[in-house]
Write a protein that holds these residues in place. Structure first.
Motif, short mmCIF file in Angstrom:
data_model
loop_
_atom_site.label_atom_id
_atom_site.label_comp_id
_atom_site.label_asym_id
_atom_site.label_seq_id
_atom_site.Cartn_x
_atom_site.Cartn_y
_atom_site.Cartn_z
N LEU B 634 0.82 -1.21 0.00
CA LEU B 634 0.00 0.00 0.00
C LEU B 634 0.86 1.26 0.00
O LEU B 634 1.95 1.26 0.57
N PRO B 635 0.36 2.32 -0.62
CA PRO B 635 1.10 3.58 -0.57
C PRO B 635 1.18 4.10 0.87
O PRO B 635 0.29 3.84 1.67
N CYS B 636 2.24 4.84 1.18
CA CYS B 636 2.37 5.43 2.51
C CYS B 636 1.43 6.62 2.64
O CYS B 636 0.90 7.12 1.66
N GLY B 637 1.26 7.10 3.85
CA GLY B 637 0.43 8.26 4.10
C GLY B 637 -1.01 7.97 3.72
O GLY B 637 -1.52 6.88 3.96
N CYS B 638 -1.65 8.94 3.09
CA CYS B 638 -3.01 8.71 2.60
C CYS B 638 -2.91 7.74 1.44
O CYS B 638 -2.17 7.97 0.50
N ARG B 639 -3.70 6.66 1.53
CA ARG B 639 -3.51 5.63 0.50
C ARG B 639 -4.04 6.06 -0.86
O ARG B 639 -3.80 5.39 -1.85
N PHE B 640 -4.75 7.15 -0.93
CA PHE B 640 -5.28 7.60 -2.22
C PHE B 640 -4.33 8.58 -2.91
O PHE B 640 -4.52 8.92 -4.07
N HIS B 641 -3.27 9.01 -2.21
CA HIS B 641 -2.51 10.14 -2.76
C HIS B 641 -1.92 9.92 -4.17
O HIS B 641 -1.89 10.85 -4.95
N PRO B 642 -1.48 8.68 -4.55
CA PRO B 642 -0.90 8.58 -5.89
C PRO B 642 -1.92 8.87 -7.00
O PRO B 642 -1.53 9.24 -8.10
N SER B 646 -5.93 16.21 -6.27
CA SER B 646 -5.56 17.41 -5.51
C SER B 646 -4.59 17.09 -4.37
O SER B 646 -4.62 17.73 -3.33
N ALA B 647 -3.72 16.10 -4.59
CA ALA B 647 -2.78 15.74 -3.54
C ALA B 647 -1.74 16.85 -3.36
O ALA B 647 -1.29 17.45 -4.33
N SER B 648 -1.39 17.10 -2.12
CA SER B 648 -0.35 18.10 -1.88
C SER B 648 0.75 17.47 -1.04
O SER B 648 0.78 16.25 -0.85
N ARG B 649 1.62 18.31 -0.47
CA ARG B 649 2.81 17.76 0.16
C ARG B 649 2.53 17.03 1.48
O ARG B 649 3.35 16.26 1.94
N LEU B 650 1.35 17.25 2.03
CA LEU B 650 1.05 16.61 3.31
C LEU B 650 0.52 15.19 3.15
O LEU B 650 0.16 14.55 4.12
N CYS B 651 0.39 14.72 1.91
CA CYS B 651 -0.41 13.52 1.70
C CYS B 651 0.38 12.23 1.76
O CYS B 651 -0.17 11.15 1.59
N GLY B 652 1.69 12.32 1.97
CA GLY B 652 2.42 11.08 2.17
C GLY B 652 3.16 10.58 0.95
O GLY B 652 3.16 9.39 0.67
N TRP B 653 3.82 11.47 0.22
CA TRP B 653 4.60 11.03 -0.93
C TRP B 653 5.74 10.15 -0.43
O TRP B 653 6.46 10.51 0.48
N ASP B 654 5.87 8.99 -1.02
CA ASP B 654 6.88 8.06 -0.52
C ASP B 654 7.91 7.71 -1.59
O ASP B 654 7.88 8.25 -2.70
N THR B 706 9.01 20.67 -8.52
CA THR B 706 7.89 19.75 -8.39
C THR B 706 7.57 19.56 -6.91
O THR B 706 8.27 20.03 -6.04
N ILE B 707 6.53 18.79 -6.70
CA ILE B 707 6.08 18.57 -5.33
C ILE B 707 7.15 17.85 -4.50
O ILE B 707 7.25 18.03 -3.29
N PHE B 708 7.99 17.08 -5.17
CA PHE B 708 8.99 16.30 -4.44
C PHE B 708 10.04 17.19 -3.78
O PHE B 708 10.65 16.79 -2.80
N ILE B 721 26.50 5.90 -2.92
CA ILE B 721 25.10 5.66 -2.57
C ILE B 721 24.39 6.99 -2.32
O ILE B 721 24.82 7.78 -1.48
N ILE B 722 23.35 7.21 -3.10
CA ILE B 722 22.54 8.41 -2.88
C ILE B 722 21.33 7.99 -2.06
O ILE B 722 20.65 7.04 -2.40
N GLN B 723 21.09 8.72 -0.98
CA GLN B 723 19.92 8.37 -0.18
C GLN B 723 18.99 9.56 -0.04
O GLN B 723 19.38 10.62 0.42
N PHE B 724 17.73 9.33 -0.46
CA PHE B 724 16.71 10.36 -0.28
C PHE B 724 15.86 9.96 0.91
O PHE B 724 15.45 8.81 1.02
N THR B 725 15.58 10.91 1.78
CA THR B 725 14.63 10.65 2.83
C THR B 725 13.48 11.64 2.69
O THR B 725 13.72 12.84 2.53
N LEU B 726 12.25 11.11 2.73
CA LEU B 726 11.10 12.00 2.56
C LEU B 726 10.42 12.19 3.91
O LEU B 726 10.60 11.39 4.82
N PHE B 727 9.63 13.25 4.01
CA PHE B 727 8.92 13.49 5.26
C PHE B 727 7.95 12.36 5.55
O PHE B 727 7.23 11.90 4.67
#
Lengths: 323, 748
Positions: B634-642, B646-654, B706-708, B721-727
Motif C-alpha cells: 500500500l502507498p504510505c500516508g493517505c492511500r489515495f494520494h498517488p 488534488s494531492a499536496s505535500r502533506l499527503c504522504g509522498w513516498d 515539483t512537489i517532491f 550511494i545516494i539516499q533520499f529521505t522523505l517526510f
C-alpha cells in the motif's frame, strides 16, 4: 522459467527423500525381524547374530538409514530372494521392457487421439462425428484384458499372424537391451499388444479433446477471432486447439504415471516380462528387496514424468505459475 | 451512409423451436456518428451486432434483410471477401471483453495478430503500431508482455479497445463495453470512445442497457424490445419527447444522480419469450396504456418528424409522458420511500458496531518458502474499519472493485474470521455469540448475494430454498408452508402456489433474486447485508428489488448494509453512505450531503464518473490518475494520494512515488547509470555505477519545482550511494466535518 525449473527440481529432491524414508520406515519398522523373511527355518542365536552383523542390522537405526540411502543412491538395492541376484539390474530390465511397450502405445494414442478429437469437434453434428464418438465410447468401456484375449484368439490362434505372447522367441541371445529389441522377431511379438493398447488408450484423448474443443469453440475469444477476420484454419489450430490441448496434457501425465499399474493385465495376458508382472510375482514370493526396488523405481518414474509435464504445462499455459 | 441495416431478421434454432431474436430491424449510421442500441437483455441487441460482421453462433441464421456497408451487402459476401472487411473496416469490442482475449498468448501479440493478418507490414513496424495503440488507450508499455490473466478487467478492456483500433476501422461495434466494470473505469473508457469519434471520425455502434450512457455518448438511439426496434431517433429528441411507453418506462427506471428521487420506478413483468412471440405489439403485456388493438395487430413503424415509433397510440404521447411518472400507472404498489426519510435519530440504538476491523489474506509462499521460513505477505483487504449501523438504518457501502466492500460485508456476519478488531451485534461481541449461540446470531442476521444465478441451489425447488432457514430453526411443518407462501407473496411472487415447486433455472434473474430475498427475510432478521443485489439484473427490475429492501426496513425494522459500486442506487435507498478505498473508509455521512457535495477527493472522482441520463447536461469529469494500486504494497500516508487529483505535500509522498517520477523523466537512461535501487517506505537508496555526484545533480534538477522538492527531508551521499529521505506523514484519520459526517482527508 529457469527459476521455476530449479525450484521444481528442489521440490523433486525433497519428495524423493521423503519417499525413500517412508519406504525405509515401512520395511524396518513395519517388519520387526527381517531375518524371519530371509531364512524361514529356525536359526540359532549365534548364526542369527552373524547374519545380523553381515547385513548391518546390529547398527543403530540412524546408521542403518544412512547406509540405506547411500546404497540406494549408488544403485545398490540388495539381493532378490527369488532370483538370488542383485535387484537393480532386474528392475531396470523389467522396467525397460514395460516402457518399450507402453510408451509407444501411449504416445501413439495421444498423438492420434488429439487431432481426431479436434476434427470431431469441428465436424460436430455430422454423421461421421456421431458414429466415431459411439465407437470410441464402446472401445473405452470394454475391459482391456478381454480385448486382449479376443485379439490373441483372432490374430495369434486363428489367423496365426503373430505369436500369442512373450517378447522374443525362446531361446534367444542378446548382449544388451538394445540388441534385444532391434530385430524383426521383437517387432513380431510387439505388434499385437502394441496395437491393442494404442487402440484402447485412443478413446480417452479423443473424447477429451472433442469435449474441451467444443467448449473452447464456444468461448468469447473465438468469436472475437472470427470478428478479427482470421481464417477458419488459424482459428481452429492457433486459438482453439492450443487451448483445448491443456487438459489433454494433464491426462497424459496421469496416464504415464500409471503405466506400470495399468500394464499388469496386458503383461499377464501377453506374457510380457514387464515390471507390472514382476510386482505381482514378487508379492507372491514375498521378495521384499525386489518389491522395495520396484516401488522406489515407480515413484522415481512418476516424479520425473510429472516434472516434465509440469514444465511443459507452465510453458503452454501462462496462467499456471508455481510461485 | 456508412452502414445501412434494412429490415434485418435473425433466428436461432433451439431444441424447443425457433427463437425470433431480431425481427425487421432497420437503422443507419453516418461517418463519425455514435448510435446507441438500448434495451433490456434478451431483446436482440447483441444479435444485431453479431449479425453485422456475421459471427452468429452456429444455430443462428439470417432470415431476411440487408446490411449495406459502403453500399455493399455484407450478407451476400463470401467468408473470404468478408474477412477483408472484418476488423480492417468494421471492428468489434465484444460483450464480456474480460474473456475476449486468448488466455495463452501475450496481449501484445494478440493485437499484433490482428494487424498482421490484414496488413502487409513488417513485424517490426507492426510492433511499433502496437506500442502506439497501447499508449493511445492508456496502457503502460510493459503490459505488451502480459498475459490476459495478469491484467485487471479494465486493463483487458483497454487491450480489446486497442485491438479494435489497430487498423483504423471506419466502424466500431461496442457491445456492452463497460458492463461489469466499476464507474471510474467505465468513465475513462467512455471518454476514450468519445475521443476516437472526435479525432478519427470513427463511427460507433454502442450497445448497452445503460440509459445514462446512451444519453451522454450517442447522437442517435434505437430502443429495442422483443427483437424489434420500437423507437428510433436523435438522442436529444428521444430523451425529451419519447413516444413509446417502453422508452418512458426505461427512462423512469434509470436514476439520475442529480435528482432526489422519491419513488423507485420499474417496469413490472419481463420481456416476451421470443420462442413464441406475441401476435401484436411485443410490449402489450407490460404496457400500462394497452388497448385491444395492441394485442391483435403489430403497430407499423410510424415516422413522426425525425423520429420513428412503433406504437398504435403515438398520438397520445403527451398524455402518456405525464402519466408515466406516476407509480400507479405501472401498477406499482405504494412504496416505502417515505418511511426512509426521517426517523428520530436519538431513538435509535446501534444494531451493529464494527470496531477497527482488519482482514488480511496471506499470499501463498509455496513449499520452499515454508521450509525457509519466509515471512508471509498479506493482501490487506480490510484495513482498519470502524462503523456503526443504527436500528432500522440503511447504510450504503460504495467503492471501486477491489476496495474490500464484499469482504467487510462478510466479516460483519462472521462468514470469514477477523484478523483484528471486534464486531458487536446489539452490544454483544459476535465472536462470543457465535461460540455460545451460533443459531441465535444466524437467526437475526442474513445476507443477499450478488449473483442470483449462483446463490440458489439448482437442485432445490423454490419451496426448499425459502423454507430452509425455517427447517434449521425447527418450525412446524404446517406453519412452514404458510410462512413460505407469505414470504413469496411478500416479495411479489404471486400467486405463491405457482412458484413453490419450480426450480431456479425456470425463473428469470429478477425472480431468482426475489426468491433469494424471501429466503433471507423469512426469519425477519434485525440485520441484512445486501451485497450488490441488483448489479447482475436488468435496469427495469432493479428498482423492484431495492423496493423490497426498503419494505423490509419499514415492516420488520431490519437494518441493512447495502453494498454497491453504483452510487445512484445507493442514493435512492440509503440514509447514510460510506465510501471505501483500498480497505478503508474515506468518507461516511448522510447520503444526500455526501452525494451533493463530496468532501473527499476520492468520493469526488467516484461521483463525477456517474453518467447522467440527460443529453443536454454536460458533466464535468474529474479524472483520477491510473488504476487502483496493489493491496499488498500500500502507498504510505493517505492511500489515495498517488491517484488524487488534488494531492499536496502533506499527503504522504513516498519513495516509490519519487522513484516512479524519476524513472518516468529519465527513462531507460537511468538504468544504465545505476547499479541498484532500493525503495521502501520513505527512504530511497540509489547506488550509482560511477560519479554519484553528477547523478544526484541530475536528479535534483528533475525534482526542482515539483512537489517532491517540498517533501524531501534529507538527501545524503555516501561513497556512491545516494539516499533520499522523505517526510514521514501519518495516514489521515476520519474527522467529523459536520454532525455525522466524517472524512479522512487532511484538506477536508
Amino acid at each position: 522459467m529457469k527459476k521455476f525449473i530449479v525450484r521444481r527440481l528442489i521440490h523433486m529432491i525433497i519428495t524423493f527423500f521423503t519417499i525413500l524414508t517412508m519406504l525405509f520406515l515401512l520395511f524396518r519398522l513395519g517388519l520387526p525381524d527381517p531375518m524371519i523373511i530371509y531364512i524361514r527355518e529356525g536359526l540359532g542365536p549365534e548364526e542369527r547374530a552373524i547374519l545380523m552383523r553381515r547385513f548391518g542390522l546390529d547398527k543403530p537405526l540412524h546408521e542403518q538409514y544412512f547406509l540405506y540411502v547411500v546404497n540406494f543412491l549408488t544403485g545398490e538395492m540388495g539381493i532378490s530372494f527369488y532370483y538370488k541376484s542383485s535387484v537393480f539390474p532386474i528392475v531396470i530390465e523389467k522396467f525397460l521392457n514395460t516402457l518399450i511397450l507402453m510408451l509407444p502405445a501411449l504416445v501413439t494414442a495421444y498423438t492420434l487421439g488429439g487431432p481426431i478429437g479436434a476434427f470431431l469437434a469441428w465436424r460436430r453434428g455430422r454423421k461421421f462425428e456421431k458414429v466415431t464418438t459411439i465407437l470410441a465410447v464402446i472401445n473405452y468401456s470394454a475391459p482391456l484384458f478381454w480385448i486382449s484375449l479376443i485379439a490373441i484368439f483372432i490374430f495369434a490362434i486363428w489367423l496365426r499372424w503373430v505369436p500369442a505372447g512373450g517378447m522374443r522367441t525362446m531361446p534367444y541371445e542378446a548382449a544388451n537391451f538394445f540388441e534385444k529389441v532391434m530385430n524383426l522377431d521383437f517387432v513380431h511379438h510387439f505388434i499385437l499388444p502394441f496395437s491393442v493398447l494404442s487402440l484402447s488408450y485412443l478413446a480417452i484423448p479423443m473424447l477429451l479433446m472433442r469435449n474441451t474443443m467444443l467448449e473452447v469453440l464456444g468461448s468469447d475469444f473465438i468469436e472475437l477471432a472470427r470478428a478479427k477476420g482470421l481464417n477458419e484454419r488459424v482459428i481452429l489450430y492457433r486459438h482453439a486447439a492450443r487451448n483445448a490441448m491443456l487438459p489433454l496434457i494433464t491426462q497424459f501425465a496421469i496416464s504415464t504415471g500409471l503405466i506400470v499399474g495399468g500394464a499388469v493385465a496386458v503383461e499377464v495376458v501377453f506374457s510380457w516380462p514387464g515390471l507390472g508382472r514382476e510386482i505381482s510375482t514378487a508379492l507372491k514370493y514375498l521378495d521384499y528387496p525386489l518389491i522395495q526396488g520396484t516401488f522406489m523405481f515407480m515413484a522415481l518414474m512418476i516424479m520425473i514424468l510429472n516434472f516434465i509435464v509440469d514444465v511443459l504445462y507452465s510453458y503452454l499455459d501462462p496462467r499456471i505459475s508455481y510461485e | 451512409m456508412l452502414l445501412e441495416v434494412q429490415d434485418l431478421s435473425v433466428e436461432y434454432i433451439v431444441r424447443e423451436g425457433v427463437v425470433k431474436a431480431v425481427d425487421g430491424a432497420s437503422f443507419e449510421i453516418d461517418r463519425g456518428e455514435i448510435l446507441g442500441i438500448v434495451g433490456e437483455s434478451g431483446c436482440g441487441k447483441s444479435t444485431v451486432a453479431k449479425t453485422i460482421v456475421r459471427v452468429l453462433p452456429e444455430n443462428g441464421r439470417v432470415i431476411k434483410g440487408r446490411v449495406l456497408f459502403n453500399g455493399v451487402d455484407l450478407m451476400k459476401l463470401s467468408e473470404l471477401e468478408l474477412n477483408k472487411i472484418r476488423w480492417r473496416k468494421i471492428s468489434m469490442i465484444p460483450q464480456n471483453a474480460m474473456n475476449a482475449l486468448d488466455p495463452v498468448y501475450r496481449v501484445g501479440d494478440q493485437v499484433l495478430e490482428a494487424i498482421l493478418s490484414h496488413e502487409k507490414m513488417s513485424v517490426i513496424d507492426a510492433r511499433k503500431r502496437v506500442v502506439e495503440l497501447f499508449e493511445l488507450v492508456g496502457l503502460e508499455r510493459k503490459r505488451l508482455e502480459s498475459f490476459p490473466h495478469q491484467l485487471s478487467g479494465g486493463q483487458r478492456q483497454r487491450v480489446v479497445i486497442a485491438m479494435a483500433l489497430a487498423l483504423n476501422p471506419e466502424l466500431i461495434i461496442a457491445d456492452e463495453p463497460t458492463t461489469g466494470l466499476d464507474v471510474v473505469t467505465q468513465d475513462s473508457i467512455l471518454h476514450q470512445i468519445e475521443i476516437l469519434r472526435n479525432e478519427f471520425s470513427m463511427s460507433v455502434i454502442l450497445i448497452t442497457h445503460d440509459v445514462a450512457l446512451v444519453a451522454e455518448a450517442c447522437d442517435k438511439v434505437a430502443v429495442m424490445y422483443g427483437g424489434k426496434i420500437v423507437e428510433y431517433g436523435p438522442t436529444h429528441r428521444i430523451f425529451k419527447e419519447p413516444y413509446h411507453p417502453y422508452t418512458l418506462g426505461l427512462k423512469n427506471a434509470f436514476p439520475d444522480i442529480r435528482e432526489k428521487r422519491l419513488k423507485l420506478m420499474f417496469i413490472p413483468g419481463s420481456p416476451p419469450n421470443l420462442l413464441n412471440p406475441p401476435l401484436g405489439c411485443p410490449f402489450a403485456e407490460r404496457c400500462p396504456f394497452v388497448i385491444e388493438l395492441c394485442k391483435l395487430e403489430e403497430p407499423p413503424l410510424r415516422e413522426i418528424g425525425d423520429m420513428k415509433v412503433k406504437c398504435h397510440r403515438w398520438y397520445m404521447a403527451d398524455e402518456f409522458r405525464v402519466k408515466a411518472k406516476e407509480e400507479l400507472t405501472w401498477g406499482i404498489r405504494k412504496l416505502y420511500t417515505e418511511a426512509t426519510m426521517v426517523r428520530e435519530k436519538s431513538s435509535r440504538k446501534p444494531v451493529l458496531e464494527v470496531k477497527n476491523v482488519k482482514k488480511f489474506f496471506p499470499i501463498k509462499r509455496g513449499l520452499l518458502g515454508a521450509l525457509l521460513w519466509k515471512p508471509y505477505k498479506y493482501i490487506r483487504a480490510v484495513d482498519g474499519v470502524s462503523l456503526e449501523l443504527m436500528d432500522g438504518e440503511i447504510l450504503g457501502l460504495a467503492g471501486e472493485s477491489g476496495a474490500g466492500k464484499t469482504t467487510l460485508g462478510e466479516l460483519c456476519l462472521l462468514l470469514q474470521p477477523l484478523s483484528e478488531g471486534a464486531i458487536f451485534f446489539n452490544g454483544k461481541d459476535i465472536f462470543e455469540m457465535m461460540r455460545h449461540d451460533m443459531k441465535g446470531f444466524r437467526e437475526k442476521s442474513h445476507m443477499v448475494f450478488q449473483n442470483p444465478y449462483e446463490a440458489l441451489n439448482p437442485r432445490f425447488k423454490v419451496f426448499d430454498i425459502v423454507s430452509e432457514p425455517l427447517k434449521i430453526f425447527k418450525v412446524r411443518e404446517e406453519e412452514t408452508i404458510n410462512r413460505v407462501k407469505e414470504a413469496l407473496r411478500w416479495v411479489g411472487l404471486t400467486p405463491p402456489e405457482n412458484y413453490l415447486s419450480r426450480y431456479p433455472h425456470q425463473l428469470s434473474g429478477g425472480e431468482r433474486q426475489r426468491v433469494a430475498v424471501a429466503r433471507s427475510l423469512i426469519l425477519k432478521p434485525r440485520l441484512l447485508i445486501a451485497d450488490e443485489p441488483v448489479s447482475m439484473l436488468d435496469v427495469s427490475v432493479r428498482a423492484g428489488i431495492l423496493e423490497l429492501l426498503m419494505k423490509a426496513r419499514a415492516e420488520f425494522g431490519t437494518a441493512i448494509i447495502y453494498i454497491s459500486h453504483d452510487i445512484s442506487t445507493i442514493k435512492d435507498i440509503c440514509d447514510r453512505v460510506a465510501i471505501m478505498y483500498l480497505g478503508r473508509i474515506v468518507e461516511v455521512g448522510p447520503t444526500d450531503k455526501v452525494v451533493r457535495s463530496p468532501k473527499h477527493p476520492y468520493t469526488r472522482v467516484l461521483i463525477s464518473a456517474i453518467p447522467v441520463p440527460d443529453p443536454e447536461f454536460k458533466r464535468r469529469r474529474v479524472i483520477g490518475v491510473g488504476e487502483i494500486p496493489d493491496p499488498i504494497d500500500l502507498p504510505c500516508g493517505c492511500r489515495f494520494h498517488p491517484r488524487c487529483p488534488s494531492a499536496s505535500r502533506l499527503c504522504g509522498w513516498d519513495s516509490r512515488d519519487l522513484l516512479n517520477f524519476i524513472m518516468r523523466k529519465c527513462g531507460d537512461e537511468l538504468l544504465k547509470k545505476v547499479k541498484r535501487i532500493r525503495a521502501g517506505g520513505y527512504s530511497l537508496k540509489i547506488v550509482a555505477k560511477e560519479n554519484a555526484k553528477s547523478l544526484l545533480r541530475e536528479f535534483l534538477d528533475i525534482i526542482s519545482g515539483t512537489i517532491f522538492e517540498d517533501v524531501l527531508a534529507n538527501v545524503s551521499i555516501v561513497d556512491n550511494i545516494i539516499q533520499f529521505t522523505l517526510f514521514d506523514v501519518k495516514e489521515p484519520e476520519l474527522k467529523e466535518v459536520e454532525e455525522g459526517w466524517y472524512v479522512a482527508c487532511h484538506y477536508a
